[in-house]
Design a protein around this motif. Structure first.
Motif, mmCIF file in Angstrom:
data_model
loop_
_atom_site.group_PDB
_atom_site.id
_atom_site.type_symbol
_atom_site.label_atom_id
_atom_site.label_comp_id
_atom_site.label_asym_id
_atom_site.label_seq_id
_atom_site.Cartn_x
_atom_site.Cartn_y
_atom_site.Cartn_z
ATOM 1 N N LEU A 163 0.799 -1.222 0.000
ATOM 2 C CA LEU A 163 0.000 0.000 0.000
ATOM 3 C C LEU A 163 0.831 1.271 0.000
ATOM 4 O O LEU A 163 0.504 2.234 -0.697
ATOM 5 N N SER A 164 1.892 1.304 0.802
ATOM 6 C CA SER A 164 2.602 2.570 0.985
ATOM 7 C C SER A 164 4.113 2.444 0.955
ATOM 8 O O SER A 164 4.809 3.450 1.031
ATOM 9 N N GLY A 165 4.636 1.234 0.890
ATOM 10 C CA GLY A 165 6.082 1.065 0.909
ATOM 11 C C GLY A 165 6.676 1.018 2.295
ATOM 12 O O GLY A 165 7.871 0.818 2.451
ATOM 13 N N GLY A 166 5.862 1.181 3.333
ATOM 14 C CA GLY A 166 6.368 1.061 4.689
ATOM 15 C C GLY A 166 6.138 2.300 5.533
ATOM 16 O O GLY A 166 5.798 3.371 5.043
ATOM 17 N N ASP A 167 6.341 2.137 6.831
ATOM 18 C CA ASP A 167 6.169 3.216 7.795
ATOM 19 C C ASP A 167 7.446 4.046 7.849
ATOM 20 O O ASP A 167 8.457 3.612 8.404
ATOM 21 N N ARG A 168 7.424 5.245 7.298
ATOM 22 C CA ARG A 168 8.605 6.109 7.280
ATOM 23 C C ARG A 168 8.756 6.794 8.634
ATOM 24 O O ARG A 168 8.274 7.899 8.850
ATOM 25 N N TYR A 169 9.440 6.122 9.523
ATOM 26 C CA TYR A 169 9.663 6.665 10.859
ATOM 27 C C TYR A 169 10.515 7.923 10.790
ATOM 28 O O TYR A 169 10.308 8.884 11.524
ATOM 29 N N ILE A 170 11.509 7.909 9.916
ATOM 30 C CA ILE A 170 12.326 9.081 9.605
ATOM 31 C C ILE A 170 12.348 9.212 8.088
ATOM 32 O O ILE A 170 12.588 8.228 7.385
ATOM 33 N N ASP A 171 12.084 10.404 7.586
ATOM 34 C CA ASP A 171 12.055 10.593 6.131
ATOM 35 C C ASP A 171 12.547 11.990 5.805
ATOM 36 O O ASP A 171 11.824 12.970 5.952
ATOM 37 N N THR A 172 13.810 12.093 5.397
ATOM 38 C CA THR A 172 14.430 13.355 5.021
ATOM 39 C C THR A 172 15.064 13.176 3.646
ATOM 40 O O THR A 172 15.177 12.047 3.152
ATOM 41 N N PRO A 173 15.515 14.263 3.007
ATOM 42 C CA PRO A 173 16.199 14.109 1.724
ATOM 43 C C PRO A 173 17.453 13.248 1.808
ATOM 44 O O PRO A 173 17.859 12.633 0.823
ATOM 45 N N GLU A 174 18.060 13.173 2.999
ATOM 46 C CA GLU A 174 19.297 12.412 3.160
ATOM 47 C C GLU A 174 19.075 10.987 3.638
ATOM 48 O O GLU A 174 19.905 10.108 3.392
ATOM 49 N N LEU A 175 17.974 10.725 4.324
ATOM 50 C CA LEU A 175 17.813 9.420 4.963
ATOM 51 C C LEU A 175 16.338 9.071 5.138
ATOM 52 O O LEU A 175 15.550 9.907 5.579
ATOM 53 N N THR A 176 16.005 7.861 4.778
ATOM 54 C CA THR A 176 14.678 7.314 5.081
ATOM 55 C C THR A 176 14.864 6.081 5.952
ATOM 56 O O THR A 176 15.601 5.166 5.587
ATOM 57 N N VAL A 177 14.231 6.074 7.107
ATOM 58 C CA VAL A 177 14.285 4.944 8.028
ATOM 59 C C VAL A 177 12.870 4.400 8.173
ATOM 60 O O VAL A 177 11.954 5.133 8.552
ATOM 61 N N LEU A 178 12.700 3.126 7.868
ATOM 62 C CA LEU A 178 11.405 2.471 7.977
ATOM 63 C C LEU A 178 11.364 1.626 9.241
ATOM 64 O O LEU A 178 12.367 1.035 9.641
ATOM 65 N N GLN A 179 10.206 1.556 9.855
ATOM 66 C CA GLN A 179 10.057 0.821 11.114
ATOM 67 C C GLN A 179 9.280 -0.470 10.917
ATOM 68 O O GLN A 179 8.210 -0.469 10.305
ATOM 69 N N ARG A 180 9.811 -1.535 11.464
ATOM 70 C CA ARG A 180 9.158 -2.835 11.434
ATOM 71 C C ARG A 180 7.894 -2.809 12.284
ATOM 72 O O ARG A 180 7.726 -1.983 13.172
ATOM 73 N N ALA A 181 6.987 -3.714 12.029
ATOM 74 C CA ALA A 181 5.766 -3.806 12.826
ATOM 75 C C ALA A 181 6.094 -3.926 14.311
ATOM 76 O O ALA A 181 7.016 -4.639 14.699
ATOM 77 N N VAL A 182 5.346 -3.221 15.132
ATOM 78 C CA VAL A 182 5.514 -3.308 16.579
ATOM 79 C C VAL A 182 4.730 -4.524 17.064
ATOM 80 O O VAL A 182 3.498 -4.521 17.065
ATOM 81 N N ILE A 183 5.441 -5.571 17.472
ATOM 82 C CA ILE A 183 4.817 -6.831 17.857
ATOM 83 C C ILE A 183 4.242 -6.705 19.269
ATOM 84 O O ILE A 183 4.924 -6.231 20.178
ATOM 85 N N PRO A 184 2.983 -7.100 19.496
ATOM 86 C CA PRO A 184 2.389 -6.980 20.839
ATOM 87 C C PRO A 184 3.245 -7.633 21.909
ATOM 88 O O PRO A 184 3.755 -8.750 21.739
#
Length: 337
Positions: A163-184
């Motif tokens: 749907l979206s390519g992932g949760d962009r926890y950090i998204d700047t022109p220099e760096l994109t950091v995606l976060q894995r699912a938060v497991i209960p």
């Protein structure tokens, strides 16, 4: 002793958290007590054309009818049961990581944290090069992205990828950091080494690809010795160890890779030695262990200071219990370094 190897993933390394999907909005109105007539509502214009019909106006390109509940955050790859020992580098496992790339864990990022973030938010797996081949997905001294997909991906990850390519926890022109699912981790359930998210067992003698299928760095392989490597998942973290043990509240037995120690906080107060009774009132954070080897639990109104309660973070060594205040929301501590 916890080992926090999975925090965040960089650009082209995929990871997710649960994605809120709004399928339907329900409006409710409650009149004041004693009100005899319903309040006036503004008229809402509803489309009369069905989604599948040809119209002259704009219409949605896609309609989704989804039921997304907490089990969807469970493991993407599972054979059923609470143990999964099916990894093979001959199989391609899709996920946030590139299955044909190798990764190292960046524990000490150099970026200056943005407002509201800390250095730990920037810790991630960085791509360092391709695997041996696209048919034998092994690495000489790094984590295989194929292995990380198999070991850590949740089912909701695949939905987010599409749907979206992932949760962009950090998204700047220099760096994109995606976060894995938060497991209960206990709310609404604990998925640690369970049927929802099984313990992942990586065999030491993996096929024809050499030790551990060429899936982990040399240092981790050496630390494991002759044991299989076990992987557990909870919250936004992966834990590596040499046995299937622990729980959502006791991850200290998983000590392979990265830093394997915890530093006892300066405000922790000694309450008893091993096999004694640690006396306290209310809820406290209790540390059990010695030196830099600790298991940490959140407990209420006294506890037995022993391996039966905490597991054994330092086999063959005398241990003690320490307590300190609890800061909410609480989760098992990780090494700050």
């Amino acid at each position: 002793m916890t080992t926090n190897l999975l925090r965040r993933l960089p650009r082209r390394a995929w990871a997710w958290v649960a994605l809120p999907v709004t399928a339907l909005v329900l409006l409710a109105s409650f009149g004041a007590i004693g009100q005899s007539a319903a309040p006036a509502f503004r008229a809402v214009a509803l489309a009369s054309d069905p989604l599948y019909a040809t119209t002259t106006g704009d219409k949605p390109a896609m309609a989704l009818s989804l039921s997304v509940e907490y089990p969807t955050v469970g493991a993407q790859y599972t054979p059923g049961g609470d143990i999964d020992s099916t990894y093979s580098n001959a199989n391609e496992y899709l996920g946030y990581y590139d299955a044909n790339s190798c990764y190292t864990y960046n524990r000490n990022p150099t970026e200056t944290p943005a407002a509201g973030l800390t250095v730990s938010d920037y810790r991630r797996f960085d791509r360092v090069g391709p695997t041996t081949s696209t048919t034998v997905r092994s690495c000489s001294n790094a984590f295989s992205g194929n292995f990380l997909n198999w070991a850590s991906s949740s089912a909701i990850d695949m939905l987010r990828l599409a749907l979206s390519g992932g949760d962009r926890y950090i998204d700047t022109p220099e760096l994109t950091v995606l976060q894995r699912a938060v497991i209960p981790n206990g709310n609404p359930t604990c998925m640690w080494n369970s049927g929802n998210f099984p313990a992942k067992q990586l065999a030491r003698n993996g096929g024809g690809a050499g030790t551990y299928w060429g899936a982990v760095p040399n240092a981790m392989a050496a630390a494991a010795g002759t044991s299989d490597i076990w992987v557990a998942n909870t919250l936004d973290r992966i834990y590596f160890g040499t046995s299937r043990t622990g729980s959502c509240g006791n991850t200290g037995a998983y000590t392979l890779g990265g830093s394997t120690s915890l530093d006892l906080p300066s405000d922790a107060l000694r309450c008893t030695v091993e096999n004694g009774t640690c006396l306290f009132l209310g809820t406290r954070e209790v540390w059990y262990g010695v030196d830099t080897r600790w298991s940490v639990l959140k407990l209420a109104n006294n506890t037995q200071c022993n391996n039966a309660t905490f597991g054994d973070p330092a086999p063959g060594t005398g241990k003690a219990c320490f307590t300190r205040p609890v800061t909410e929301p609480w989760s098992p501590p990780t090494n700050p370094n």
